[in-house]
Design a protein around this motif. Structure first.
Motif, PDB file in Angstrom:
ATOM      1  N   PRO A  50      22.735  43.357  49.963  1.00 18.34           N
ATOM      2  CA  PRO A  50      23.887  42.506  49.651  1.00 18.34           C
ATOM      3  C   PRO A  50      24.287  41.632  50.831  1.00 18.34           C
ATOM      4  CG  PRO A  50      24.610  44.750  50.048  1.00 18.34           C
ATOM      5  CD  PRO A  50      23.104  44.782  50.056  1.00 18.34           C
ATOM      6  N   LEU A  51      25.019  40.562  50.538  1.00 18.86           N
ATOM      7  CA  LEU A  51      25.520  39.664  51.575  1.00 18.86           C
ATOM      8  C   LEU A  51      26.850  40.210  52.081  1.00 18.86           C
ATOM      9  CD1 LEU A  51      25.059  37.016  53.106  1.00 18.86           C
ATOM     10  CD2 LEU A  51      26.282  35.832  51.287  1.00 18.86           C
ATOM     11  N   PRO A  52      26.949  40.576  53.349  1.00 22.59           N
ATOM     12  CA  PRO A  52      28.147  41.251  53.867  1.00 22.59           C
ATOM     13  C   PRO A  52      29.431  40.485  53.606  1.00 22.59           C
ATOM     14  CG  PRO A  52      26.377  41.358  55.484  1.00 22.59           C
ATOM     15  CD  PRO A  52      25.911  40.438  54.396  1.00 22.59           C
ATOM     16  N   LEU A  53      30.411  41.199  53.033  1.00 23.92           N
ATOM     17  CA  LEU A  53      31.767  40.714  52.783  1.00 23.92           C
ATOM     18  C   LEU A  53      31.834  39.615  51.720  1.00 23.92           C
ATOM     19  CD1 LEU A  53      33.009  40.575  56.476  1.00 23.92           C
ATOM     20  CD2 LEU A  53      33.548  42.327  54.782  1.00 23.92           C
ATOM     21  N   VAL A  54      30.705  39.262  51.132  1.00 20.25           N
ATOM     22  CA  VAL A  54      30.675  38.212  50.108  1.00 20.25           C
ATOM     23  C   VAL A  54      30.216  38.780  48.776  1.00 20.25           C
ATOM     24  CG1 VAL A  54      29.781  35.931  49.497  1.00 20.25           C
ATOM     25  CG2 VAL A  54      30.170  36.496  51.905  1.00 20.25           C
ATOM     26  N   SER A  55      29.183  39.595  48.775  1.00 18.94           N
ATOM     27  CA  SER A  55      28.656  40.152  47.527  1.00 18.94           C
ATOM     28  C   SER A  55      29.654  41.097  46.862  1.00 18.94           C
ATOM     29  CB  SER A  55      27.353  40.914  47.798  1.00 18.94           C
ATOM     30  OG  SER A  55      26.317  40.054  48.163  1.00 18.94           O
ATOM     31  N   TYR A  56      29.559  41.164  45.539  1.00 19.58           N
ATOM     32  CA  TYR A  56      30.334  42.152  44.791  1.00 19.58           C
ATOM     33  C   TYR A  56      29.755  43.530  45.074  1.00 19.58           C
ATOM     34  CZ  TYR A  56      32.380  44.674  40.858  1.00 19.58           C
ATOM     35  OH  TYR A  56      33.055  45.581  40.086  1.00 19.58           O
ATOM     36  N   GLY A  57      30.613  44.492  45.374  1.00 20.07           N
ATOM     37  CA  GLY A  57      30.171  45.844  45.692  1.00 20.07           C
ATOM     38  C   GLY A  57      31.033  46.434  46.795  1.00 20.07           C
ATOM     39  N   PHE A  58      31.660  47.566  46.525  1.00 19.53           N
ATOM     40  CA  PHE A  58      32.672  48.091  47.437  1.00 19.53           C
ATOM     41  C   PHE A  58      32.080  48.827  48.628  1.00 19.53           C
ATOM     42  CE2 PHE A  58      36.496  50.946  48.154  1.00 19.53           C
ATOM     43  CZ  PHE A  58      37.199  49.957  48.823  1.00 19.53           C
ATOM     44  N   SER A  59      30.934  49.505  48.454  1.00 18.79           N
ATOM     45  CA  SER A  59      30.349  50.259  49.563  1.00 18.79           C
ATOM     46  C   SER A  59      30.052  49.345  50.742  1.00 18.79           C
ATOM     47  CB  SER A  59      29.065  50.968  49.114  1.00 18.79           C
ATOM     48  OG  SER A  59      29.335  51.923  48.120  1.00 18.79           O
ATOM     49  N   SER A  60      29.381  48.235  50.470  1.00 18.37           N
ATOM     50  CA  SER A  60      29.041  47.294  51.537  1.00 18.37           C
ATOM     51  C   SER A  60      30.284  46.648  52.108  1.00 18.37           C
ATOM     52  CB  SER A  60      28.087  46.225  50.995  1.00 18.37           C
ATOM     53  OG  SER A  60      27.819  45.250  51.977  1.00 18.37           O
ATOM     54  N   MET A  61      31.211  46.210  51.249  1.00 11.29           N
ATOM     55  CA  MET A  61      32.407  45.525  51.734  1.00 11.29           C
ATOM     56  C   MET A  61      33.243  46.426  52.643  1.00 11.29           C
ATOM     57  SD  MET A  61      35.535  43.818  49.567  1.00 11.29           S
ATOM     58  CE  MET A  61      34.410  42.790  48.620  1.00 11.29           C
TER      59      MET A  61
ATOM     60  N   HIS B 189      37.369  42.820  41.911  1.00 19.02           N
ATOM     61  CA  HIS B 189      36.897  42.383  43.223  1.00 19.02           C
ATOM     62  C   HIS B 189      38.070  42.031  44.130  1.00 19.02           C
ATOM     63  CE1 HIS B 189      33.837  41.002  45.993  1.00 19.02           C
ATOM     64  NE2 HIS B 189      34.467  39.847  46.149  1.00 19.02           N
ATOM     65  N   ALA B 190      39.108  41.401  43.589  1.00 23.92           N
ATOM     66  CA  ALA B 190      40.267  41.023  44.391  1.00 23.92           C
ATOM     67  C   ALA B 190      40.977  42.254  44.945  1.00 23.92           C
ATOM     68  CB  ALA B 190      41.226  40.188  43.561  1.00 23.92           C
ATOM     69  N   SER B 191      41.078  43.302  44.161  1.00 25.15           N
ATOM     70  CA  SER B 191      41.712  44.530  44.658  1.00 25.15           C
ATOM     71  C   SER B 191      40.902  45.146  45.790  1.00 25.15           C
ATOM     72  CB  SER B 191      41.867  45.532  43.512  1.00 25.15           C
ATOM     73  OG  SER B 191      40.603  45.936  43.007  1.00 25.15           O
ATOM     74  N   LYS B 192      39.589  45.062  45.691  1.00 25.46           N
ATOM     75  CA  LYS B 192      38.748  45.597  46.764  1.00 25.46           C
ATOM     76  C   LYS B 192      38.839  44.743  48.020  1.00 25.46           C
ATOM     77  CE  LYS B 192      35.589  47.755  43.483  1.00 25.46           C
ATOM     78  NZ  LYS B 192      34.260  47.708  42.810  1.00 25.46           N
ATOM     79  N   VAL B 193      39.034  43.440  47.848  1.00 25.51           N
ATOM     80  CA  VAL B 193      39.222  42.565  49.006  1.00 25.51           C
ATOM     81  C   VAL B 193      40.478  42.966  49.777  1.00 25.51           C
ATOM     82  CG1 VAL B 193      39.872  40.218  49.661  1.00 25.51           C
ATOM     83  CG2 VAL B 193      37.933  40.585  48.136  1.00 25.51           C
ATOM     84  N   LEU B 194      41.565  43.254  49.070  1.00 22.27           N
ATOM     85  CA  LEU B 194      42.799  43.673  49.731  1.00 22.27           C
ATOM     86  C   LEU B 194      42.615  44.998  50.458  1.00 22.27           C
ATOM     87  CD1 LEU B 194      45.461  42.755  47.005  1.00 22.27           C
ATOM     88  CD2 LEU B 194      44.949  41.556  49.143  1.00 22.27           C
TER      89      LEU B 194
ATOM     90  N   GLN C   1      36.544  36.943  58.631  1.00 24.37           N
ATOM     91  CA  GLN C   1      36.631  37.870  57.500  1.00 24.37           C
ATOM     92  C   GLN C   1      37.309  37.225  56.300  1.00 24.37           C
ATOM     93  OE1 GLN C   1      38.640  41.540  58.398  1.00 24.37           O
ATOM     94  NE2 GLN C   1      37.880  42.566  56.558  1.00 24.37           N
ATOM     95  N   VAL C   2      38.383  36.483  56.537  1.00 19.46           N
ATOM     96  CA  VAL C   2      39.085  35.833  55.431  1.00 19.46           C
ATOM     97  C   VAL C   2      38.191  34.799  54.755  1.00 19.46           C
ATOM     98  CG1 VAL C   2      41.007  34.294  54.860  1.00 19.46           C
ATOM     99  CG2 VAL C   2      41.384  36.261  56.364  1.00 19.46           C
ATOM    100  N   ILE C   3      37.458  34.011  55.549  1.00 21.00           N
ATOM    101  CA  ILE C   3      36.561  33.008  54.974  1.00 21.00           C
ATOM    102  C   ILE C   3      35.512  33.675  54.084  1.00 21.00           C
ATOM    103  CG2 ILE C   3      34.712  31.368  55.506  1.00 21.00           C
ATOM    104  CD1 ILE C   3      36.302  30.513  57.949  1.00 21.00           C
ATOM    105  N   LEU C   4      34.892  34.731  54.592  1.00 22.64           N
ATOM    106  CA  LEU C   4      33.825  35.393  53.837  1.00 22.64           C
ATOM    107  C   LEU C   4      34.369  36.049  52.569  1.00 22.64           C
ATOM    108  CD1 LEU C   4      31.872  36.980  56.828  1.00 22.64           C
ATOM    109  CD2 LEU C   4      31.149  35.052  55.415  1.00 22.64           C
ATOM    110  N   LEU C   5      35.514  36.719  52.674  1.00 21.20           N
ATOM    111  CA  LEU C   5      36.078  37.367  51.494  1.00 21.20           C
ATOM    112  C   LEU C   5      36.512  36.344  50.444  1.00 21.20           C
ATOM    113  CD1 LEU C   5      38.181  40.198  53.193  1.00 21.20           C
ATOM    114  CD2 LEU C   5      36.049  40.458  51.910  1.00 21.20           C
ATOM    115  N   MET C   6      37.080  35.221  50.892  1.00 17.57           N
ATOM    116  CA  MET C   6      37.503  34.192  49.934  1.00 17.57           C
ATOM    117  C   MET C   6      36.291  33.536  49.260  1.00 17.57           C
ATOM    118  SD  MET C   6      40.730  34.326  49.768  1.00 17.57           S
ATOM    119  CE  MET C   6      40.500  36.097  50.029  1.00 17.57           C
ATOM    120  N   LEU C   7      35.229  33.277  50.039  1.00 20.76           N
ATOM    121  CA  LEU C   7      34.023  32.728  49.433  1.00 20.76           C
ATOM    122  C   LEU C   7      33.414  33.719  48.450  1.00 20.76           C
ATOM    123  CD1 LEU C   7      32.325  30.998  52.513  1.00 20.76           C
ATOM    124  CD2 LEU C   7      33.398  29.881  50.551  1.00 20.76           C
ATOM    125  N   GLY C   8      33.502  35.001  48.781  1.00 22.60           N
ATOM    126  CA  GLY C   8      33.027  36.009  47.846  1.00 22.60           C
ATOM    127  C   GLY C   8      33.810  36.019  46.551  1.00 22.60           C
TER     128      GLY C   8
END
Length: 378
Positions: A322-333, A31-36, A9-16
């Motif tokens: 969208p690409l899971p955990l990488v694409s911009y977009g909160f619903s999918s993430m 996007h960073a706030s949504k990652v947290l 998860q960390v790898i995918l979120l950081m690459l996103g």
């Protein structure tokens, strides 16, 4: 929590984050706030036991059905596709109910099969899958429709439904759907246009269409990448559906390899749950449900990633997935983070119920003073 899943998860979120910083730097704070929030959601939900998820299955699935109906009435599209209805807009934010429908279907079918078993339950499960699939199809969202339907089949298989029964179901649904295919394509001609563009290699010149520009980004990335501030030409969806190409541009082949490795860690964790669950005796409804939850969550993440990467590679036509955990977009993430929490919870549960290792019986130590074959005196 599984360290492999946390690492994935960390790898995918950081690459996103790097991909969004490359394509749309102004969106990085959001996007960073949504990652947290996504990380916190995974941690919080993973604390629940599978029985909690199974108990809320029917409620969550029913809510997602209501949201899918509401989006057909009050939903909105985008500037480029105003004719579709895929988003519900509320004051301050909007979300995509089809993303939550996948999660709801996982919870519902896992709860249903763990309580009722799989014998003579194919019709009921088919109705559940059909309701979710048809409502997404009517938006229209063909890419998500295929994923929701495939997810339902995977959940059936994970629950123990025989392959020949699943094959018969596919054949029956295919025959029933044939008369409606032409009507659906006539009402939504852009779907057929995408297939025609994809199959006709000269329909779009490389470098001018979205996929051609994505390939250009991947080529320019090379092995090490150009970095987030490398010179590039922006194009449509380079921070959402085509973010894999942006990651390839900024991080090169190394970044793409890390991304695929992270998805493999998700597959590995779910397969570990299924393997350990098969060793638990007796197989309780909670363990059965945990195994179904993990398998469904894995397919929800990795199946969608496969479709997205196949589109960027030019293998599949453009789908808008969208690409899971990488694409911009909160619903999918958010929903994908919840799916990882299901795997965390299932993994902890099956480990708790694994049979204890039985110590091997101690063999009697022979007296070295006695000759071979001689018996010790009483």
């Amino acid at each position: 929590m599984s360290l492999n899943l946390v690492l994935a998860q960390v790898i995918l979120l950081m690459l996103g984050l790097i991909g969004v910083a490359t394509a749309a730097p102004e969106m990085v704070p959001d996007h960073a706030s949504k990652v947290l929030i996504a990380l916190l959601a995974t941690f919080a939900l993973s604390r629940l036991r599978p029985r909690a998820f199974l108990s809320m299955g029917t409620f969550v699935w029913t809510v997602t059905l209501i949201l899918l109906v509401l989006v057909l009435v009050f939903g909105v599209g985008t500037e480029l596709s105003p004719g579709v209805k895929r988003w519900l807009r509320l004051p301050g934010f909007q979300f995509q109910p089809s993303e939550f429908a996948k999660l709801g279907l996982i919870l519902q079918l896992a709860s249903f099969f763990s309580r009722r078993g799989v014998q003579h339950k194919l019709l009921s499960a088919t109705v559940m899958i059909g309701l979710s699939t048809v409502l997404v199809l009517l938006e229209p969202d063909l890419g998500s429709t295929v994923l929701v339907f495939a997810l339902g089949l995977v959940l059936m298989y994970a629950a123990g439904v025989k392959l020949n029964n699943i094959g018969g179901l596919l054949l029956g649904i295919g025959l029933l759907a044939l008369p409606f295919v032409s009507i659906y394509l006539e009402r939504h001609p852009y779907i057929l246009a995408r297939f025609q563009t994809h199959t006709q290699s000269d329909a779009a010149q490389v470098g001018l269409d979205q996929i051609g520009k994505a390939h250009r980004d991947l080529n320019y990335g090379g092995f090490w990448g150009q970095g987030p501030d490398g010179p590039r030409y922006p194009y449509f969806a380079d921070h959402t559906d085509a973010v894999a190409a942006t990651v390839g541009f900024s991080n090169g082949l190394l970044g793409v390899t890390m991304m695929i490795f992270a998805y493999w860690l998700v597959v590995s964790a779910a397969l570990q749950v299924a393997e350990m669950a098969s060793r638990v005796r007796p197989m309780t409804p909670q363990i059965h449900g945990a195994s179904i939850l993990a398998t469904g969550a894995m397919f929800m993440v990795v199946g969608q990633a496969f479709v997205n990467l196949a589109v960027v590679a030019g293998i599949f036509p453009v789908t808008g997935v969208p690409l899971p955990l990488v694409s911009y977009g909160f619903s999918s993430m958010l929903t994908m983070s919840a799916a990882l929490a299901l795997i965390h919870s299932a993994l902890r549960e099956v480990r708790r119920h694994l049979p204890a290792e039985q110590p091997s019986e101690a063999r009697p130590v022979e007296d070295p003073e006695l000759p071979v074959g001689a018996a010790a005196s009483d």
